[in-house]
Write an enzyme that holds these catalytic residues in place. Structure first.
Site, PDB file in Angstrom:
ATOM      1  N   ALA A  25     112.350  66.400  -2.146  1.00  0.00           N
ATOM      2  CA  ALA A  25     111.644  65.247  -2.722  1.00  0.00           C
ATOM      3  C   ALA A  25     112.546  64.349  -3.570  1.00  0.00           C
ATOM      4  CB  ALA A  25     110.462  65.747  -3.543  1.00  0.00           C
ATOM      5  N   PRO A  34     107.080  60.350  -6.266  1.00  0.00           N
ATOM      6  CA  PRO A  34     107.416  61.406  -7.227  1.00  0.00           C
ATOM      7  C   PRO A  34     107.844  62.699  -6.537  1.00  0.00           C
ATOM      8  CG  PRO A  34     105.032  61.144  -7.090  1.00  0.00           C
ATOM      9  CD  PRO A  34     105.638  60.059  -6.246  1.00  0.00           C
ATOM     10  N   ASP A  35     108.729  63.455  -7.194  1.00  0.00           N
ATOM     11  CA  ASP A  35     109.022  64.799  -6.682  1.00  0.00           C
ATOM     12  C   ASP A  35     107.969  65.760  -7.233  1.00  0.00           C
ATOM     13  OD1 ASP A  35     109.819  65.162  -9.290  1.00  0.00           O
ATOM     14  OD2 ASP A  35     111.920  65.552  -8.863  1.00  0.00           O
ATOM     15  N   PHE A  36     108.238  67.059  -7.132  1.00  0.00           N
ATOM     16  CA  PHE A  36     107.258  68.050  -7.586  1.00  0.00           C
ATOM     17  C   PHE A  36     107.642  68.639  -8.940  1.00  0.00           C
ATOM     18  CE2 PHE A  36     106.952  67.720  -3.052  1.00  0.00           C
ATOM     19  CZ  PHE A  36     105.595  67.706  -2.826  1.00  0.00           C
ATOM     20  N   ARG A  37     108.907  69.087  -9.056  1.00  0.00           N
ATOM     21  CA  ARG A  37     109.301  69.862 -10.235  1.00  0.00           C
ATOM     22  C   ARG A  37     110.223  69.111 -11.182  1.00  0.00           C
ATOM     23  NH1 ARG A  37     108.851  72.472  -5.744  1.00  0.00           N
ATOM     24  NH2 ARG A  37     107.260  74.100  -5.656  1.00  0.00           N
ATOM     25  N   ASN A 105     110.494  67.064   3.222  1.00  0.00           N
ATOM     26  CA  ASN A 105     109.690  65.890   2.864  1.00  0.00           C
ATOM     27  C   ASN A 105     108.741  65.491   3.981  1.00  0.00           C
ATOM     28  OD1 ASN A 105     111.187  65.961   0.584  1.00  0.00           O
ATOM     29  ND2 ASN A 105     112.490  64.219   1.091  1.00  0.00           N
ATOM     30  N   ASP A 107     107.379  62.291   3.767  1.00  0.00           N
ATOM     31  CA  ASP A 107     107.215  60.854   3.541  1.00  0.00           C
ATOM     32  C   ASP A 107     107.749  59.990   4.690  1.00  0.00           C
ATOM     33  OD1 ASP A 107     110.037  60.854   3.177  1.00  0.00           O
ATOM     34  OD2 ASP A 107     109.825  61.092   1.012  1.00  0.00           O
ATOM     35  N   HIS A 122     108.113  70.775   6.792  1.00  0.00           N
ATOM     36  CA  HIS A 122     106.747  70.697   6.254  1.00  0.00           C
ATOM     37  C   HIS A 122     105.877  69.707   7.020  1.00  0.00           C
ATOM     38  CE1 HIS A 122     108.178  72.572   2.184  1.00  0.00           C
ATOM     39  NE2 HIS A 122     108.194  73.399   3.200  1.00  0.00           N
ATOM     40  N   CYS A 162      83.744  68.161  17.279  1.00  0.00           N
ATOM     41  CA  CYS A 162      82.875  69.226  16.743  1.00  0.00           C
ATOM     42  C   CYS A 162      82.398  68.952  15.315  1.00  0.00           C
ATOM     43  CB  CYS A 162      83.599  70.575  16.804  1.00  0.00           C
ATOM     44  SG  CYS A 162      84.836  70.784  15.501  1.00  0.00           S
ATOM     45  N   ASN A 222     121.941  67.437  -6.907  1.00  0.00           N
ATOM     46  CA  ASN A 222     120.604  67.578  -7.492  1.00  0.00           C
ATOM     47  C   ASN A 222     120.698  67.468  -9.008  1.00  0.00           C
ATOM     48  OD1 ASN A 222     117.816  68.246  -6.589  1.00  0.00           O
ATOM     49  ND2 ASN A 222     118.016  69.820  -8.151  1.00  0.00           N
TER      50      ASN A 222
HETATM   51  P1  OAD Z   1     111.233  69.674  -6.125  1.00  0.00           P
HETATM   52  O1  OAD Z   1     110.404  68.732  -6.934  1.00  0.00           O
HETATM   53  O2  OAD Z   1     111.016  71.113  -6.297  1.00  0.00           O
HETATM   54  O3  OAD Z   1     112.775  69.389  -6.418  1.00  0.00           O
HETATM   55  C1  OAD Z   1     113.268  68.084  -6.420  1.00  0.00           C
HETATM   56  C2  OAD Z   1     114.593  68.124  -7.131  1.00  0.00           C
HETATM   57  O4  OAD Z   1     115.170  66.840  -7.001  1.00  0.00           O
HETATM   58  C3  OAD Z   1     114.459  68.422  -8.625  1.00  0.00           C
HETATM   59  O5  OAD Z   1     115.240  69.551  -8.942  1.00  0.00           O
HETATM   60  C4  OAD Z   1     115.003  67.152  -9.311  1.00  0.00           C
HETATM   61  O6  OAD Z   1     115.836  67.453 -10.412  1.00  0.00           O
HETATM   62  C5  OAD Z   1     115.823  66.511  -8.225  1.00  0.00           C
HETATM   63  N1  OAD Z   1     115.838  65.042  -8.275  1.00  0.00           N
HETATM   64  C6  OAD Z   1     114.817  64.183  -8.415  1.00  0.00           C
HETATM   65  N2  OAD Z   1     115.223  62.913  -8.301  1.00  0.00           N
HETATM   66  C7  OAD Z   1     116.576  62.966  -8.097  1.00  0.00           C
HETATM   67  C8  OAD Z   1     117.595  61.984  -7.914  1.00  0.00           C
HETATM   68  N3  OAD Z   1     117.316  60.671  -7.886  1.00  0.00           N
HETATM   69  N4  OAD Z   1     118.867  62.411  -7.751  1.00  0.00           N
HETATM   70  C9  OAD Z   1     119.174  63.743  -7.760  1.00  0.00           C
HETATM   71  N5  OAD Z   1     118.255  64.698  -7.927  1.00  0.00           N
HETATM   72  C10 OAD Z   1     116.972  64.326  -8.081  1.00  0.00           C
HETATM   73  O7  OAD Z   1     111.085  69.204  -4.611  1.00  0.00           O
HETATM   74  P2  OAD Z   1     111.431  70.057  -3.290  1.00  0.00           P
HETATM   75  O8  OAD Z   1     112.596  70.931  -3.505  1.00  0.00           O
HETATM   76  O9  OAD Z   1     111.452  69.081  -2.185  1.00  0.00           O
HETATM   77  O10 OAD Z   1     105.921  71.791  -0.502  1.00  0.00           O
HETATM   78  O11 OAD Z   1     110.113  70.929  -3.194  1.00  0.00           O
HETATM   79  C11 OAD Z   1     109.918  71.772  -2.120  1.00  0.00           C
HETATM   80  C12 OAD Z   1     108.469  71.879  -1.790  1.00  0.00           C
HETATM   81  O12 OAD Z   1     107.694  72.176  -2.960  1.00  0.00           O
HETATM   82  C13 OAD Z   1     107.839  70.587  -1.316  1.00  0.00           C
HETATM   83  O13 OAD Z   1     108.123  70.275   0.030  1.00  0.00           O
HETATM   84  C14 OAD Z   1     106.370  70.854  -1.507  1.00  0.00           C
HETATM   85  C15 OAD Z   1     106.433  71.475  -2.887  1.00  0.00           C
HETATM   86  O14 OAD Z   1     105.426  72.322  -3.221  1.00  0.00           O
HETATM   87  C16 OAD Z   1     104.627  71.779  -0.085  1.00  0.00           C
HETATM   88  O15 OAD Z   1     103.817  71.005  -0.522  1.00  0.00           O
HETATM   89  C17 OAD Z   1     104.297  72.778   0.955  1.00  0.00           C
END
Ligand code: OAD
Length: 250
Positions: A25, A34-37, A105, A107, A122, A162, A222
């Protein structure tokens, strides 16, 4: 001379013949998604019960939660344009260096950027299916527009066969990811893996860097730390936009 950071990354890219990128994300945050974490991620919002939003059991018993909240994100997806991170990966593909993107992602921005070999672990929004009878509605079906409109209006789309609930072809917690074997095959061919914008905490994507062949290199871009930082040849805890800007490939 001992190369470090960006210079070492550039050197690794130049020497590589089979790059695979694993994205999450964070590659799309600068596109307004937005990302998640991360600090402003979906999981930090108190107005969304994010732990249940993508839970398949919860969805089956209470689909309105997903459809009420997801409309907001779907609109962001529609409007978003690829970031410099996405364009950088497109450039690497054009140069013949990058062979595959494995993304978590949903998106669609890697496709919008024009990359051709994308493994969407996903899933995506290219089809909907009925959770009762499995009836599929593909994007070229006139019914698809009706479903997409219902979703944007926070209504639960129903199966025309259905009456069951239609779900987008995106993976929720409790469901199998897509194309995992294909992803593993690609990783086993890679001489360089570049992870971008993923916390590497969600299974099975969180295990993928460990399948790199001996001698292949791992690069992590990251902002926050990841569980694989100690195994990587290069770790850049920086904004992806800034990193790709310094690489000057786009
Ligand atoms: P996360 O939100 O877990 O991680 C995104 C990471 O990107 C974070 O560690 C941020 O620090 C980093 N980040 C954000 N913006 C950035 C930028 N501009 N440059 C560098 N780093 C940046 O997202 P994912 O790892 O994609 O699954 O999460 C994995 C899965 O968790 C998602 O696909 C989703 C979620 O639950 C489902 O919904 C099944």
């Amino acid at each position: 001379m001992i190369l470090q950071g960006i210079d070492l990354l550039m050197d690794l890219i130049m020497k590589s013949k089979y790059i695979v990128s694993l994205t999450g994300a964070g590659i799309s945050t600068s596109a307004g998604i937005p990302d998640f974490r991360g600090p402003n991620g979906l999981y930090s919002r108190t107005d969304i019960p994010s732990d249940r939003l993508f839970d398949i059991d919860y969805f089956k018993s209470n689909p309105s939660l997903f459809y009420n909240h997801f409309a907001e994100l779907a609109e962001l997806f529609d409007k978003a344009v690829p970031t410099n991170g996405h364009l950088f990966l497109k450039k690497l593909e054009t140069l013949g260096k990058l062979k595959t993107i494995i993304t978590q992602n949903i998106d669609g921005l890697h496709k919008k950027a024009g990359n051709s070999n994308i493994i969407e672990l996903h899933g995506n929004f290219e089809k909907y299916y009925c959770i009762e009878c499995n009836n599929e509605v593909l994007s070229d079906d006139p019914q698809y527009k009706i479903i997409a409109k219902a979703m944007k209006n926070k209504r639960i789309p129903k199966c025309r066969k259905c009456g069951g609930i239609m779900k987008p072809n995106v993976v929720f917690f409790g469901e199998y990811v897509r194309d995992l074997e294909k992803a593993l095959t690609e990783i086993q061919k890679a001489d360089l893996m570049i992870t971008m914008g993923t916390s590497l905490t969600v299974y099975p994507a969180s295990t993928l860097p460990s399948y790199l062949p001996d001698g292949s290199k791992l690069v992590i871009i990251n902002e926050m730390e990841t569980p694989f930082d100690s195994k990587a040849k290069v770790v850049l805890h920086e904004d992806i936009e800034k990193v790709v800007d310094k690489l000057k490939l786009i």
